[in-house]
Design an enzyme around this catalytic site. Structure first.
Site, PDB file in Angstrom:
ATOM      1  N   PHE A 155       0.823  -1.207   0.000  1.00  0.00           N
ATOM      2  CA  PHE A 155       0.000   0.000   0.000  1.00  0.00           C
ATOM      3  C   PHE A 155       0.854   1.253   0.000  1.00  0.00           C
ATOM      4  CE2 PHE A 155      -4.374  -1.496   1.795  1.00  0.00           C
ATOM      5  CZ  PHE A 155      -4.440  -2.437   0.785  1.00  0.00           C
ATOM      6  N   TYR A 156       1.920   1.243   0.779  1.00  0.00           N
ATOM      7  CA  TYR A 156       2.820   2.396   0.853  1.00  0.00           C
ATOM      8  C   TYR A 156       3.417   2.683  -0.518  1.00  0.00           C
ATOM      9  CZ  TYR A 156       6.784   5.189   2.659  1.00  0.00           C
ATOM     10  OH  TYR A 156       7.707   6.178   2.915  1.00  0.00           O
ATOM     11  N   ALA A 157       3.954   1.645  -1.162  1.00  0.00           N
ATOM     12  CA  ALA A 157       4.579   1.821  -2.473  1.00  0.00           C
ATOM     13  C   ALA A 157       3.559   2.243  -3.523  1.00  0.00           C
ATOM     14  CB  ALA A 157       5.284   0.537  -2.894  1.00  0.00           C
ATOM     15  N   SER A 159       0.795   3.985  -3.104  1.00  0.00           N
ATOM     16  CA  SER A 159       0.415   5.387  -2.922  1.00  0.00           C
ATOM     17  C   SER A 159       1.513   6.322  -3.406  1.00  0.00           C
ATOM     18  CB  SER A 159       0.092   5.665  -1.451  1.00  0.00           C
ATOM     19  OG  SER A 159       1.236   5.568  -0.629  1.00  0.00           O
ATOM     20  N   LYS A 160       2.761   5.920  -3.216  1.00  0.00           N
ATOM     21  CA  LYS A 160       3.868   6.780  -3.631  1.00  0.00           C
ATOM     22  C   LYS A 160       4.131   6.693  -5.128  1.00  0.00           C
ATOM     23  CE  LYS A 160       4.915   8.821   0.199  1.00  0.00           C
ATOM     24  NZ  LYS A 160       4.723  10.289   0.327  1.00  0.00           N
TER      25      LYS A 160
END
Length: 253
Positions: A155-157, A159-160
Site C-alpha cells: 500500500f505504501y509503495a 500510494s507513492k
C-alpha cells in the site's frame, strides 16, 4: 545572501523528520517557511529552530486530509508573506503490512493521505506558483517503490507510485507556466526509523549492509540538501524526474 532570499516555501509534515530537515535547509538559504502539520508543539519546535539562526517561519496547524485545512493553510501562508514560490508535499498517512492483513479502509487511508493530499495541495497552490514566475514543487516518494523485497510495503509503495505519476503529469502540464515539479525518494533517519535502530542494533547492522553508502540519510544535510538544489535556480532545467536519495539502496531505472 542566501540563494532563496525572498522566496516563500510551504512544507507539509514540517514538524519532524524529512519535513523539518527540508524546512531547515531552505530557511538557511533565506526562504520564508510555512511549517504545516497536525501537532502544534512540533511545528513550534521547527519554527523556533529557524528563528534561532535568524530565519522566518510560521507554524500552521492543518490536516492534509481536510480540503478546508489545505485551503486555510495556503491562505495563511500567502496572507503572511504575500506570495508562494515553493511547495513541498511531505506529509503522508499510510498503512504498512501484509496484503492479507489490510483492508479497503487502509487502502483509502494510504491513497488519501499521500496521493490525494498531494494532488489537492498542488492544484490549490497552482495560481500562486504560476504568479511567482519561478514556481517549484517537490513531492516525496520512497525507495520502497523499488524495493527488491516489497513484502509489507504494497500500500505504501502504491500510494507513492501514484505521487510520482501525478508529479510527472504536473511537470508536463505546467512547464509552460514556469512551474517545475520533481520527486524525491529518500531513505532518511526519521524519528521512527531512529527508534527502531536503537531498539534493534543487530538487525540494524544487517540493514546497513543493504545500503552501499552504509548509513541512513540525515534529514537536513542529505535529504534537505537535495531539496534545496531542486528548488533553486541551479536546477532550473530539471523537472518531471524522480531523484533517489537513498545511499544507493534501491535501483531506480
Amino acid at each position: 545572501m542566501g540563494i532563496l532570499d525572498g522566496k516563500v516555501a510551504l512544507i507539509t509534515g514540517a514538524g519532524q523528520g524529512v519535513g523539518q530537515g527540508i524546512a531547515l535547509a531552505l530557511a538557511k538559504e533565506g526562504a520564508h517557511i510555512a511549517a504545516i502539520g497536525r501537532t502544534e508543539a512540533k511545528l513550534h519546535d521547527t519554527s523556533s529552530q529557524i528563528e534561532a539562526f535568524g530565519g522566518q517561519a510560521i507554524p500552521v496547524i492543518a490536516d492534509v486530509n481536510d480540503m478546508g485545512d489545505i485551503r486555510r493553510s495556503i491562505a495563511t501562508t500567502v496572507e503572511t508573506y504575500g506570495r508562494l514560490d515553493i511547495l513541498v508535499n511531505n506529509a503522508y498517512g499510510i498503512a504498512i503490512g501484509p496484503l492479507l492483513s489490510l483492508t479497503d479502509a487502509d487502502f483509502d487511508r494510504s491513497m488519501n493521505g499521500s496521493a490525494l493530499s498531494t494532488f489537492r495541495y498542488m492544484t490549490a497552490c497552482y495560481p500562486y506558483l504560476k504568479a511567482s514566475g519561478e514556481g517549484a514543487i517537490i513531492n516525496l516518494s520512497t525507495s520502497a517503490t523499488r524495493r527488491w523485497d516489497a513484502a509489507n510495503y504494497g500500500f505504501y509503495a502504491a500510494s507513492k507510485r501514484a505521487v510520482e505519476a501525478l508529479s510527472r503529469a504536473a511537470a508536463s502540464e505546467w512547464g509552460g507556466d514556469n512551474i517545475r515539479v520533481n520527486t524525491i525518494a529518500p531513505h532518511a533517519l526519521s524519528p521512527g526509523l531512529k527508534g527502531w535502530i536503537e531498539a534493534n542494533p543487530e538487525e540494524a547492522k544487517a540493514f546497513f549492509k543493504t545500503i552501499p553508502l552504509g548509513r541512513v540519510g540525515d534529514c537536513e544535510h542529505d535529504i534537505g540538501a537535495v531539496a534545496l538544489f531542486l528548488v533553486s535556480s541551479a536546477a532550473r532545467y530539471v523537472t518531471g524526474t524522480v531523484i533517489p536519495v537513498d545511499g544507493g539502496q534501491a535501483f531506480f531505472g
